[in-house]
Scaffold this active site. Structure first.
Site, PDB file in Angstrom:
ATOM      1  N   ASN A 112       0.825  -1.209   0.000  1.00  0.00           N
ATOM      2  CA  ASN A 112       0.000   0.000   0.000  1.00  0.00           C
ATOM      3  C   ASN A 112       0.858   1.257   0.000  1.00  0.00           C
ATOM      4  O   ASN A 112       0.575   2.211  -0.729  1.00  0.00           O
ATOM      5  CB  ASN A 112      -0.950   0.023   1.205  1.00  0.00           C
ATOM      6  CG  ASN A 112      -2.154  -0.863   0.998  1.00  0.00           C
ATOM      7  OD1 ASN A 112      -2.531  -1.182  -0.125  1.00  0.00           O
ATOM      8  ND2 ASN A 112      -2.776  -1.272   2.090  1.00  0.00           N
ATOM      9  N   CYS A 113       1.898   1.267   0.816  1.00  0.00           N
ATOM     10  CA  CYS A 113       2.770   2.448   0.893  1.00  0.00           C
ATOM     11  C   CYS A 113       3.474   2.687  -0.437  1.00  0.00           C
ATOM     12  O   CYS A 113       3.568   3.819  -0.908  1.00  0.00           O
ATOM     13  CB  CYS A 113       3.789   2.291   2.018  1.00  0.00           C
ATOM     14  SG  CYS A 113       3.029   2.189   3.660  1.00  0.00           S
ATOM     15  N   GLU A 114       3.939   1.621  -1.039  1.00  0.00           N
ATOM     16  CA  GLU A 114       4.613   1.727  -2.334  1.00  0.00           C
ATOM     17  C   GLU A 114       3.666   2.312  -3.381  1.00  0.00           C
ATOM     18  O   GLU A 114       4.041   3.198  -4.144  1.00  0.00           O
ATOM     19  CB  GLU A 114       5.098   0.351  -2.764  1.00  0.00           C
ATOM     20  CG  GLU A 114       6.041   0.379  -3.927  1.00  0.00           C
ATOM     21  CD  GLU A 114       6.672  -0.980  -4.145  1.00  0.00           C
ATOM     22  OE1 GLU A 114       6.394  -1.583  -5.196  1.00  0.00           O
ATOM     23  OE2 GLU A 114       7.416  -1.440  -3.255  1.00  0.00           O
ATOM     24  N   LEU A 158       2.996   6.157  -2.617  1.00  0.00           N
ATOM     25  CA  LEU A 158       4.125   7.021  -2.938  1.00  0.00           C
ATOM     26  C   LEU A 158       4.437   6.994  -4.433  1.00  0.00           C
ATOM     27  O   LEU A 158       4.918   7.991  -4.986  1.00  0.00           O
ATOM     28  CB  LEU A 158       5.343   6.647  -2.096  1.00  0.00           C
ATOM     29  CG  LEU A 158       5.177   6.836  -0.585  1.00  0.00           C
ATOM     30  CD1 LEU A 158       6.493   6.645   0.133  1.00  0.00           C
ATOM     31  CD2 LEU A 158       4.542   8.158  -0.211  1.00  0.00           C
TER      32      LEU A 158
END
Length: 154
Positions: A47-49, A52
């Site tokens: 999710n973070c990847e 960003l």
């Protein structure tokens, strides 16, 4: 977790190292243009990847003459360096490593239960006043409309 920082509050100043171990100061950034603070839980997670990567892929919307964007998490600078290099993230990834999550705590996005920040999004104006703030529930991805709402105020 304390309450999410509110619109109109003075954003707490901070100085943190980025992925290149350069010191980044909020007050200095805000003196030049508005700052979008993007708190994320951990590097090397799906999710973070994805979130960003959206900033990377839409860079002109997130880094221009009126706005700059920085991402913050509890990972150390070397971890952020490897991840940002692999993903092509050119914006600062700030390390809120020690004291562990202190900045995330000040902004009300740190999860004591998990030991890392939730997905918080905070827009800070040139007077360091909060113009927008939002946080996703633990484990939940950031609602994509958050980007549009924050960017519409920048």
């Amino acid at each position: 977790m304390r309450d999410l920082i509110a619109v109109g509050d003075l954003a707490p100043d901070f100085t943190l190292p980025d992925q290149n171990n350069r010191r980044v100061n909020l007050a200095a950034l805000a003196a030049d243009r508005q700052v979008l603070l993007v708190f994320f839980p951990l590097a090397f997670t799906g999710n973070c990847e994805g979130e960003l990567a959206l900033i990377r892929d839409r860079e002109p919307e997130f880094d221009n003459e009126s706005l700059t964007t920085v991402a913050l998490s509890v990972g150390p600078p070397p971890t952020h360096k490897v991840w940002s290099s692999a993903q092509g993230f050119l914006f600062p990834l700030l390390s809120d490593f020690w004291p562990h999550g202190a900045v995330a705590q000040q902004y009300g996005v740190f999860s004591e239960q998990h030991g890392y920040p939730l997905r918080g999004t905070v827009l800070v104006d040139r007077d360091r006043r909060v113009r927008f703030s939002d946080v996703a529930e633990p484990g939940a991805p950031r609602d994509e409309t958050v980007w549009e709402r924050a960017l519409s105020l920048a």
